[in-house]
Design a protein around this motif. Structure first.
Motif, PDB file in Angstrom:
ATOM      1  N   PHE A 263      54.727  78.220  11.653  1.00 45.06           N
ATOM      2  CA  PHE A 263      55.866  77.813  12.480  1.00 45.06           C
ATOM      3  C   PHE A 263      55.397  76.745  13.451  1.00 45.06           C
ATOM      4  O   PHE A 263      54.330  76.856  14.024  1.00 45.06           O
ATOM      5  N   PHE A 264      56.199  75.732  13.655  1.00 47.74           N
ATOM      6  CA  PHE A 264      55.915  74.701  14.651  1.00 47.74           C
ATOM      7  C   PHE A 264      56.876  74.905  15.818  1.00 47.74           C
ATOM      8  O   PHE A 264      58.076  75.023  15.614  1.00 47.74           O
ATOM      9  N   LEU A 265      56.337  74.967  17.018  1.00 49.48           N
ATOM     10  CA  LEU A 265      57.185  75.144  18.212  1.00 49.48           C
ATOM     11  C   LEU A 265      57.435  73.830  18.893  1.00 49.48           C
ATOM     12  O   LEU A 265      56.689  72.928  18.862  1.00 49.48           O
TER      13      LEU A 265
ATOM     14  N   ALA B 205      62.001  74.804   6.177  1.00 48.48           N
ATOM     15  CA  ALA B 205      62.930  74.320   7.201  1.00 48.48           C
ATOM     16  C   ALA B 205      62.163  73.264   7.996  1.00 48.48           C
ATOM     17  O   ALA B 205      60.946  73.151   7.832  1.00 48.48           O
ATOM     18  N   PRO B 206      62.815  72.493   8.860  1.00 50.33           N
ATOM     19  CA  PRO B 206      62.099  71.436   9.581  1.00 50.33           C
ATOM     20  C   PRO B 206      60.843  71.896  10.321  1.00 50.33           C
ATOM     21  O   PRO B 206      59.909  71.134  10.461  1.00 50.33           O
ATOM     22  N   ASP B 207      60.798  73.164  10.754  1.00 51.01           N
ATOM     23  CA  ASP B 207      59.643  73.651  11.516  1.00 51.01           C
ATOM     24  C   ASP B 207      58.944  74.835  10.863  1.00 51.01           C
ATOM     25  O   ASP B 207      58.220  75.578  11.526  1.00 51.01           O
ATOM     26  N   VAL B 208      59.136  75.037   9.561  1.00 45.09           N
ATOM     27  CA  VAL B 208      58.558  76.190   8.874  1.00 45.09           C
ATOM     28  C   VAL B 208      57.956  75.767   7.532  1.00 45.09           C
ATOM     29  O   VAL B 208      58.642  75.193   6.692  1.00 45.09           O
ATOM     30  N   TRP B 209      56.664  76.062   7.356  1.00 43.92           N
ATOM     31  CA  TRP B 209      55.966  75.833   6.091  1.00 43.92           C
ATOM     32  C   TRP B 209      55.562  77.175   5.500  1.00 43.92           C
ATOM     33  O   TRP B 209      55.196  78.090   6.227  1.00 43.92           O
ATOM     34  N   ILE B 210      55.571  77.283   4.176  1.00 46.00           N
ATOM     35  CA  ILE B 210      55.010  78.430   3.482  1.00 46.00           C
ATOM     36  C   ILE B 210      54.007  77.883   2.460  1.00 46.00           C
ATOM     37  O   ILE B 210      54.261  76.855   1.832  1.00 46.00           O
TER      38      ILE B 210
END
Length: 158
Positions: free
Chosen positions: A156-158, A123-128
């Motif tokens: 997660f990016f906040l 998602a725009p702010d989630v990497w795996i």
């Protein structure tokens, strides 16, 4: 303290160079048997992008022993690798890295390692990032000649 620069050479192309300088005090809350000596050092890190391939590397010099969340035991550390951006057209990167670690304590063997990983945008702010690491002469497991570690990182990016 971190000082660095990112520079763009065109759309979606950038390089960076950073220097970190650090100092750590002796720690009194480590379990018995763990070293804790104050000291400092620096880390020089950077990357160079060439179209959809990025080379990256870092060198760290450290004189402290002991640490906050784990044991700091490396006097010299070198990491280097290469990553392919947007593998199979998917946003993220597929990469391979190598590492070398020279412990502060001469009684601990020099450690070598390698890592293979695939960082994917969910998602725009989630990497795996699934991956695998191989470590030869692991400094924190002296009874083992080598170890293989599977990994799954979530960011997660906040």
């Amino acid at each position: 303290l971190e000082v660095g620069t990112f520079w763009r050479r065109g759309p979606r192309h950038f390089d960076h160079l950073h220097v970190n300088v650090f100092y750590a005090d002796e720690r009194s809350t480590l379990p018995p048997g763990f070293p804790s000596n104050s000291g400092g050092g620096f880390k020089l890190a950077g990357s160079k992008q060439m179209d959809d391939v990025v080379g990256f590397g870092s060198y760290t010099y450290n004189t402290a022993e002991g640490g906050g969340l784990g044991v700091t035991f490396a006097e010299n550390t070198i990491n280097a690798g290469v990553a392919k951006l947007k593998p199979l057209g998917y946003r993220g990167e597929f990469g391979f890295g190598l590492s070398w670690l020279d412990p502060v304590n001469d009684a601990i063997d020099t450690e070598w390692g390698g890592e293979l990983y695939w960082k994917m945008l969910l998602a725009p702010d989630v990497w795996i990032t699934p991956g695998i690491q191989y470590i030869d002469e692991p400094a924190l497991s002296p009874s083992e000649d080598s170890i293989v570690i599977g990994q799954l990182k979530l960011r997660f990016f906040l």
